[in-house]
Scaffold this active site. Structure first.
Site, PDB file in Angstrom:
ATOM      1  N   ASP A 175      15.721   2.655 -15.757  1.00  0.00           N
ATOM      2  CA  ASP A 175      14.857   2.971 -14.499  1.00  0.00           C
ATOM      3  C   ASP A 175      13.482   3.696 -15.093  1.00  0.00           C
ATOM      4  O   ASP A 175      13.603   4.273 -15.982  1.00  0.00           O
ATOM      5  CB  ASP A 175      15.559   4.018 -13.492  1.00  0.00           C
ATOM      6  CG  ASP A 175      14.992   3.920 -12.194  1.00  0.00           C
ATOM      7  OD1 ASP A 175      13.649   4.115 -12.059  1.00  0.00           O
ATOM      8  OD2 ASP A 175      15.937   3.771 -11.316  1.00  0.00           O
ATOM      9  N   GLY A 177      12.961   5.875  -8.194  1.00  0.00           N
ATOM     10  CA  GLY A 177      14.173   6.446  -8.430  1.00  0.00           C
ATOM     11  C   GLY A 177      14.235   7.769  -8.779  1.00  0.00           C
ATOM     12  O   GLY A 177      13.298   8.204  -8.872  1.00  0.00           O
ATOM     13  N   VAL A 196      11.182  -2.097 -16.426  1.00  0.00           N
ATOM     14  CA  VAL A 196      11.628  -3.379 -17.069  1.00  0.00           C
ATOM     15  C   VAL A 196      10.491  -4.465 -16.718  1.00  0.00           C
ATOM     16  O   VAL A 196      10.746  -5.697 -17.308  1.00  0.00           O
ATOM     17  CB  VAL A 196      12.912  -3.742 -15.918  1.00  0.00           C
ATOM     18  CG1 VAL A 196      13.973  -2.942 -16.230  1.00  0.00           C
ATOM     19  CG2 VAL A 196      12.245  -3.755 -14.454  1.00  0.00           C
ATOM     20  N   SER A 223      13.292  -2.178  -8.014  1.00  0.00           N
ATOM     21  CA  SER A 223      12.094  -2.600  -7.260  1.00  0.00           C
ATOM     22  C   SER A 223      11.774  -1.419  -6.249  1.00  0.00           C
ATOM     23  O   SER A 223      12.804  -0.952  -5.642  1.00  0.00           O
ATOM     24  CB  SER A 223      12.262  -3.880  -6.521  1.00  0.00           C
ATOM     25  OG  SER A 223      11.248  -4.338  -5.702  1.00  0.00           O
ATOM     26  N   LYS A 271       5.028  -6.603  -9.827  1.00  0.00           N
ATOM     27  CA  LYS A 271       5.472  -7.020 -11.334  1.00  0.00           C
ATOM     28  C   LYS A 271       6.723  -6.888 -11.924  1.00  0.00           C
ATOM     29  O   LYS A 271       7.389  -7.572 -12.510  1.00  0.00           O
ATOM     30  CB  LYS A 271       4.571  -5.893 -12.082  1.00  0.00           C
ATOM     31  CG  LYS A 271       3.079  -6.257 -12.548  1.00  0.00           C
ATOM     32  CD  LYS A 271       2.398  -5.193 -12.876  1.00  0.00           C
ATOM     33  CE  LYS A 271       2.651  -4.997 -14.407  1.00  0.00           C
ATOM     34  NZ  LYS A 271       1.706  -3.548 -15.126  1.00  0.00           N
ATOM     35  N   GLY A 286      15.256 -13.597 -19.869  1.00  0.00           N
ATOM     36  CA  GLY A 286      15.146 -13.539 -21.323  1.00  0.00           C
ATOM     37  C   GLY A 286      16.172 -12.905 -22.078  1.00  0.00           C
ATOM     38  O   GLY A 286      16.912 -13.313 -22.902  1.00  0.00           O
ATOM     39  N   TYR A 322       6.119  -7.486  -1.741  1.00  0.00           N
ATOM     40  CA  TYR A 322       7.401  -7.352  -1.979  1.00  0.00           C
ATOM     41  C   TYR A 322       8.129  -8.872  -1.559  1.00  0.00           C
ATOM     42  O   TYR A 322       8.857  -9.468  -2.431  1.00  0.00           O
ATOM     43  CB  TYR A 322       8.019  -6.668  -0.678  1.00  0.00           C
ATOM     44  CG  TYR A 322       9.452  -6.406  -1.035  1.00  0.00           C
ATOM     45  CD1 TYR A 322      10.006  -5.640  -2.042  1.00  0.00           C
ATOM     46  CD2 TYR A 322      10.247  -6.503  -0.065  1.00  0.00           C
ATOM     47  CE1 TYR A 322      11.355  -5.271  -2.364  1.00  0.00           C
ATOM     48  CE2 TYR A 322      11.779  -6.334   0.014  1.00  0.00           C
ATOM     49  CZ  TYR A 322      12.405  -5.494  -1.050  1.00  0.00           C
ATOM     50  OH  TYR A 322      13.433  -5.400  -1.388  1.00  0.00           O
ATOM     51  N   LYS A 364      10.027 -11.104  -4.343  1.00  0.00           N
ATOM     52  CA  LYS A 364      11.704 -11.628  -4.113  1.00  0.00           C
ATOM     53  C   LYS A 364      11.757 -13.005  -4.165  1.00  0.00           C
ATOM     54  O   LYS A 364      12.602 -13.719  -4.588  1.00  0.00           O
ATOM     55  CB  LYS A 364      11.869 -10.752  -3.086  1.00  0.00           C
ATOM     56  CG  LYS A 364      12.301  -9.284  -3.209  1.00  0.00           C
ATOM     57  CD  LYS A 364      13.143  -9.160  -4.149  1.00  0.00           C
ATOM     58  CE  LYS A 364      13.481  -7.481  -4.260  1.00  0.00           C
ATOM     59  NZ  LYS A 364      14.303  -7.117  -5.419  1.00  0.00           N
ATOM     60  N   THR A 382      20.201  -1.897   4.399  1.00  0.00           N
ATOM     61  CA  THR A 382      21.484  -0.931   4.114  1.00  0.00           C
ATOM     62  C   THR A 382      21.135   0.776   4.084  1.00  0.00           C
ATOM     63  O   THR A 382      20.049   1.015   3.974  1.00  0.00           O
ATOM     64  CB  THR A 382      22.019  -1.301   2.543  1.00  0.00           C
ATOM     65  OG1 THR A 382      22.005  -2.742   2.494  1.00  0.00           O
ATOM     66  CG2 THR A 382      23.000  -0.644   2.033  1.00  0.00           C
TER      67      THR A 382
END
Ligand code: UDP
Length: 333
Positions: free
Chosen positions: A32, A37, A58, A76, A92, A103, A146, A150, A176
């Site tokens: 992260d 987060g 990432v 994300s 990104k 990869g 967004y 996605k 959620t």
């Protein structure tokens, strides 16, 4: 023991996934960049031998020593207010981020599961939404960063699957909720509960007739766990079809919290989807999955979580400035 890399590990969903995979006896490597987060979501895992954490973005090249069986890409930003504050990072992580994950998966011969979203359906013209529906998305609206990231992520993942034969899974996640949601991310549930706890009026956007269908986090995690272990590479909706209008949802929160505050109405954000409800036939058939936790039960647990936060945390609410982001920054295109 399987080795699992979970990106976005310190986020709401990522941290619950870490818990589940640890509980199932896996070795979990959490990653992260901590932009949205929070380490407090996973600090209980730090003493464990089968948990490691990498503070890494990432969107940059990912190096993880040792073999990997599974990669779950959950990094994300995931709320409309975050897309407005950090639009480029949002794009990104869904594009460069997934490229790096895929990869890495090629090198490690790992199976990849990506977190996609009901936002790929945009403001849907088909109701409820099945996986076969292609969506109604505004690429240059405030949610475009967004939604399109996605959608690109799904396309890239399918390309690695069909071209390279990589094992991939795609979950389309509907709204959620549960403990560890960020109080200040502007999403409706933490917004309403936070307002009730601070003794403020509940802000309903628009006339409150727009609908959402809320899934408790444990149900979602179970669906994801089953999907990962299935052999299906197409997108699968995971969500709770129990649909409710936002106006009625505000009333539920008022009842739950016992607040004496009232509902006030604010402008509806641009491109706010009018209705959203998952068709979960595919998940039922393929995975034998359906949600088990009723909203009344899940909301109680979630409320207890928010009640346990300190006054300091409760008052750290960027969403008080939401209006700053609501219209003025959003070109009506
Ligand atoms: N919403 C609201 N008041 C708030 C925050 C959100 O009425 O304080 C509405 C929002 O306009 C949307 C719904 O609640 O129609 C769900 O919003 P959220 O940001 O949680 O998720 P999403 O729109 O991405 O489903």
């Amino acid at each position: 023991m399987k080795r699992v890399l979970i990106t976005g590990a310190a986020g709401f969903l990522g941290s619950h996934l870490c818990d589940r995979f640890i509980r199932e006896g896996n070795h979990v490597i959490g990653m992260d960049n901590l932009i949205t987060g929070d380490l407090k979501n996973i600090e209980h895992l730090f003493p464990l031998e089968n948990f490691e954490f990498y503070h890494h973005d990432v969107s940059k090249f990912i190096h993880v020593p040792g073999h990997l069986d599974y990669i779950l890409h959950f990094a994300s930003p995931a709320s409309p207010i975050d897309y407005l504050k950090i639009p480029i990072q949002t794009l990104k992580v869904g594009s460069l981020g997934i490229h790096n994950c895929l990869g890495l998966a090629m090198v490690k011969k790992a199976r990849v599961l990506i977190a996609s979203t009901s936002e790929v359906y945009g403001d849907p013209t088909v109701h409820p939404q099945t996986e076969a529906y292609w969506g109604n998305v505004n690429p240059v609206g405030p949610r475009g960063v967004y939604d399109e990231a996605k959608r690109f992520q799904e396309a890239m993942t399918m390309a690695y699957h069909t071209f390279h034969g990589l094992e991939t899974r795609i979950v389309r996640i509907f709204n959620t909720y549960g403990p560890r949601m960020r109080l200040n991310d502007g999403r409706v549930l933490p917004a309403f509960i936070g307002q009730a706890l601070r003794g403020e009026d509940l802000t309903v956007f628009g006339d409150g007739s727009q609908t959402r269908s809320f899934c408790y986090v444990d149900d979602l995690v179970d669906g994801i766990y089953r999907l990962l272990h299935s052999d299906y590479s197409g997108p699968v909706n995971i969500g709770n079809p129990d649909e409710i209008s936002i106006g009625d949802f505000a009333e539920e929160i008022i009842k739950l919290t016992g607040t004496t505050q009232k509902v006030i109405y604010k402008d509806l954000p641009v491109d706010d989807p009018k209705q959203r409800q998952p068709d979960i036939t595919m998940a039922k058939t393929l995975l034998g999955w359906e949600p088990k936790v009723h909203r009344s039960e899940g909301l109680k647990v979630t409320y207890d979580y928010f009640r346990s936060l300190s006054t300091d945390e409760l008052n750290k609410v960027e969403h008080k400035n939401f209006e700053k982001y609501n219209r003025s920054l959003m070109p009506a295109v």
